[in-house]
Design a protein around this motif. Structure first.
Motif, short mmCIF file in Angstrom:
data_model
loop_
_atom_site.label_atom_id
_atom_site.label_comp_id
_atom_site.label_asym_id
_atom_site.label_seq_id
_atom_site.Cartn_x
_atom_site.Cartn_y
_atom_site.Cartn_z
N GLY A 233 -54.39 32.33 -36.21
CA GLY A 233 -54.24 31.24 -37.16
C GLY A 233 -54.89 29.93 -36.76
O GLY A 233 -55.56 29.84 -35.74
N SER A 234 -54.68 28.94 -37.58
CA SER A 234 -55.30 27.65 -37.29
C SER A 234 -54.29 26.70 -36.63
O SER A 234 -53.08 26.88 -36.73
N GLN A 235 -54.84 25.73 -35.95
CA GLN A 235 -54.03 24.75 -35.18
C GLN A 235 -54.51 23.34 -35.49
O GLN A 235 -55.73 23.09 -35.54
N GLN A 236 -53.57 22.47 -35.73
CA GLN A 236 -53.88 21.05 -35.91
C GLN A 236 -52.92 20.27 -35.04
O GLN A 236 -51.76 20.66 -34.93
N MET A 237 -53.41 19.17 -34.47
CA MET A 237 -52.50 18.34 -33.70
C MET A 237 -52.38 16.97 -34.38
O MET A 237 -53.38 16.41 -34.84
N PHE A 238 -51.17 16.48 -34.45
CA PHE A 238 -50.93 15.13 -34.95
C PHE A 238 -50.40 14.29 -33.80
O PHE A 238 -49.31 14.57 -33.28
N LEU A 239 -51.18 13.29 -33.41
CA LEU A 239 -50.73 12.35 -32.39
C LEU A 239 -50.08 11.21 -33.16
O LEU A 239 -50.76 10.49 -33.91
N ASN A 240 -48.74 11.14 -33.09
CA ASN A 240 -48.01 10.18 -33.93
C ASN A 240 -47.64 8.93 -33.16
O ASN A 240 -47.21 9.01 -32.00
#
Ligand code: OGA
Ligand code: NI
Length: 382
Positions: A233-240
């Motif tokens: 699958g796909s991966q996204q990162m959110f640096l909050n």
């Protein structure tokens, strides 16, 4: 507490009224770190929720007197030995009853974790001009600095800025990631690979808990394809980044939402803020240093035919400290169908969701004003 986390007033000359000096909407599009830096002392109307939806209007607590509301903490080292089936059972129970759990002894090196938190902090400390280079309303970009939840559609904004990094295919996206701080790409790539590895380890145990795989071999039937899709699958990162908020009772860092993917792995600093909905109440998640908070997303709720719950969660802000978190979202590949696993559907447990695809899923998220559980609700069969 590190001094950098404590709110320090901006210099006196920067305490300007945003309504007099700047076109208001464009200020909001620049994000809340910017509002904090120009020294606003009241929350602008754009961020103020109706009274009934504000943080203090709902009853929330950390735990009951008998402690029964505490989020399950699962020691993952047990997955590699004779206790595996016990750990698999605790994962199943956490996914069914909470939709959330924390993992410790997960095998990710401490250094990888602290480097990621540190570089995230340094990214948000960059001058606005540097961060603004990545601002874009185009949601398909491999890197995007944004604010609120969906800044093009939200009628009320939230008190969050984020840097979104799309993580695959890494060889294509990497050159688009920020070149400043200089070590961001290297540290974030290592972190992305390590969290993907951890995700697969947890996912395998979760599939086992659903009776779809065993420790040794995958059952050979029509579910094979979806299993390998889950792994590819796909991966996204959110640096909050959640800056201190002058009036934290009027708004949220993130409003109540569920995550769209299979699982989210969240790293948070020592400042509390995350709350999850559990049995009609908001439960605060106490940060455990070095741990990950893991939660079931909409796609896993559908895949498990409703057995595992994609639970609502939100972030409260405070007036004195900024808060940093890094969310790694793992989901099905973009060409996949999202549907319940065939093996989990039978006469006593009929199909609960209609088939959909990722494109429809993402379109729904992009095109709507804030909705708590828009996509999931729209897929439910009654
Ligand atoms: C998210 C999220 C929680 C947090 O990014 O989807 O829920 O604590 N984050 O930042
Ligand atoms: Ni979330």
């Amino acid at each position: 507490m590190s001094p950098a986390l404590v709110a320090t007033p901006a210099s006196p000359q920067s305490k300007m009224s945003i309504t007099n000096e700047h076109p208001v909407e464009s200020q909001y599009q620049k994000g809340v770190k910017h509002l904090y830096e120009i020294g606003i002392r009241r929350v602008p109307r754009k961020y103020i929720l109706p009274v009934s939806e504000r943080p203090n209007q709902t009853h929330w607590k950390t735990h009951t007197t008998d402690g029964s509301l505490q989020l399950p903490v699962i020691d993952l080292s047990g997955l590699h030995g004779p206790r595996r089936s016990q750990v698999v059972r605790s994962l199943a129970s956490a996914c069914e009853n909470y939709g959330f759990f924390q993992v410790v002894s997960h095998g990710l090196p401490n250094e990888v974790i602290s480097n990621m938190m540190d570089v995230t902090k340094r990214f948000f400390e960059l001058p606005s001009a540097e961060r603004e280079k990545y601002m874009s309303a185009d949601m398909s970009k491999p890197v995007r600095y944004g604010t609120s939840f969906n800044q093009l559609k939200d009628s009320v904004f939230c008190w969050r800025d984020f840097l979104k990094l799309v993580c695959n295919p890494l060889e294509d996206v990497l050159s688009h990631w920020p070149s400043s701080p200089m070590d961001l790409r290297g540290l974030a790539v290592t972190y992305a690979k390590e969290t993907k590895f951890l995700y697969l380890m947890i996912l395998e145990a979760i599939l086992e808990s659903l009776g779809l795989t065993t420790t040794k071999n995958t059952t050979a039937d029509t579910d094979d394809q979806i299993l390998s899709e889950l792994k590819d699958g796909s991966q996204q990162m959110f640096l909050n980044f959640y800056p201190p908020c002058p009036e934290p009772d009027l708004t949220f860092g993130l409003r109540s939402h569920s995550d769209f993917g299979i699982l989210t792995l969240l790293l948070q600093d020592e400042v509390a803020g995350l709350q999850i909905k559990h049995q009609g109440r908001w439960l605060a998640v106490e940060p455990i240093p070095g741990s990950f908070v893991v939660n079931v997303g909409d796609q896993l709720e559908i895949f498990s035919n409703g057995r595992y719950k994609s639970v609502l969660h939100r972030v409260v802000v405070n007036s004195s400290m900024s808060r940093i978190s890094v969310a790694s979202l793992h989901s099905l590949p973009s060409q996949s169908a999202v549907r319940p696993a065939e093996k989990l559907i039978n006469q006593t447990n009929p199909r609960r969701y209609r088939d959909t695809d990722i494109a429809a899923f993402l379109h729904h998220i992009k095109s709507c004003d804030y909705q708590e559980k828009g996509v999931l609700e729209s897929r439910k069969l009654t």
